[in-house]
Design a protein around this motif. Structure first.
Motif, short mmCIF file in Angstrom:
data_model
loop_
_atom_site.label_atom_id
_atom_site.label_comp_id
_atom_site.label_asym_id
_atom_site.label_seq_id
_atom_site.Cartn_x
_atom_site.Cartn_y
_atom_site.Cartn_z
N GLY A 1 13.27 -3.53 -11.31
CA GLY A 1 13.06 -4.77 -12.05
C GLY A 1 12.29 -5.80 -11.24
O GLY A 1 11.39 -6.48 -11.75
N CYS A 2 12.61 -5.90 -9.97
CA CYS A 2 11.89 -6.83 -9.08
C CYS A 2 10.43 -6.42 -8.93
O CYS A 2 9.53 -7.26 -9.03
N LEU A 3 10.19 -5.13 -8.73
CA LEU A 3 8.81 -4.66 -8.58
C LEU A 3 8.00 -4.88 -9.85
O LEU A 3 6.83 -5.29 -9.78
N ILE A 4 8.61 -4.62 -10.99
CA ILE A 4 7.89 -4.80 -12.26
C ILE A 4 7.58 -6.28 -12.47
O ILE A 4 6.48 -6.63 -12.92
N GLU A 5 8.49 -7.16 -12.12
CA GLU A 5 8.23 -8.60 -12.25
C GLU A 5 7.06 -9.02 -11.37
O GLU A 5 6.25 -9.86 -11.76
N LEU A 6 6.95 -8.43 -10.19
CA LEU A 6 5.83 -8.76 -9.31
C LEU A 6 4.51 -8.21 -9.85
O LEU A 6 3.47 -8.86 -9.79
N ALA A 7 4.56 -7.00 -10.40
CA ALA A 7 3.34 -6.35 -10.90
C ALA A 7 2.93 -6.86 -12.27
O ALA A 7 1.73 -6.91 -12.58
N VAL A 8 3.90 -7.24 -13.08
CA VAL A 8 3.64 -7.71 -14.44
C VAL A 8 4.43 -9.00 -14.63
O VAL A 8 5.51 -9.00 -15.23
N PRO A 9 3.91 -10.10 -14.09
CA PRO A 9 4.66 -11.36 -14.13
C PRO A 9 5.00 -11.77 -15.56
O PRO A 9 4.15 -11.73 -16.44
N GLY A 10 6.24 -12.17 -15.73
CA GLY A 10 6.69 -12.58 -17.06
C GLY A 10 7.18 -14.01 -17.09
O GLY A 10 7.53 -14.51 -18.15
N ILE A 11 7.23 -14.66 -15.94
CA ILE A 11 7.71 -16.04 -15.90
C ILE A 11 6.80 -16.87 -15.01
O ILE A 11 6.16 -16.35 -14.09
N ALA A 12 6.76 -18.16 -15.27
CA ALA A 12 6.02 -19.08 -14.41
C ALA A 12 6.91 -19.44 -13.23
O ALA A 12 8.11 -19.64 -13.39
#
Length: 151
Positions: A115-126
């Protein structure tokens, strides 16, 4: 205790969450090329490194669990216009950098790390300026890792 029923939805094999591919909003399959192979490799590291005689069935079962967890992110990745193959690459990264034999069949570390890696690769939040400052640190580390890979 569970009892057999005639309802096909009571069969775990009919559970949509057991499907190794996820449907997008239009009902089309989202494929993540390379994901299964990456999950098999991860299962091998967390199981077989500690016990070289682990059966192929156990390896495949754990790999399928990893794959189902990873595919939970497939729709998010696809909806962001990104290649779902990044899921397999993320699992390879976890195998290289974070997988240890002592992790065994525990899925929580995998869920959290992926989940952390995906958030870094595909940002979903500002991000705030303070939180976003860490991205510069990541950028430096990524550049160093890429350079080390090329040498």
């Amino acid at each position: 205790m569970s009892y057999p029923t005639d309802d096909p939805m009571d069969d775990p094999m009919n559970d949509p969450m057991n499907d190794p591919m996820r449907d997008d909003d239009d009902g089309e399959r989202i494929h993540a090329p390379g994901l299964h192979e990456a999950c098999v490799e991860l299962a091998h590291v967390v199981l077989a490194s500690g016990q070289p005689d682990v059966s192929r069935d156990i390896l495949e079962t754990l790999a399928d669990r990893f794959e189902r967890e990873a595919l939970d992110f497939a729709l998010l990745v696809a909806n962001a216009g990104r290649d779902p193959a990044l899921l397999g690459r993320a699992v390879h990264y976890l195998t290289d950098a974070h997988a240890l034999p002592l992790m065994g069949t525990d899925m929580e570390w995998f869920r959290q790390a992926l989940g952390c890696l995906i958030e870094l690769a595909v940002p979903g939040i500002a991000l705030s300026a303070k939180g976003g400052a860490f991205l510069r640190d990541l950028q430096v580390g990524i550049e160093q890792s890429l350079q080390d890979m090329e040498e």
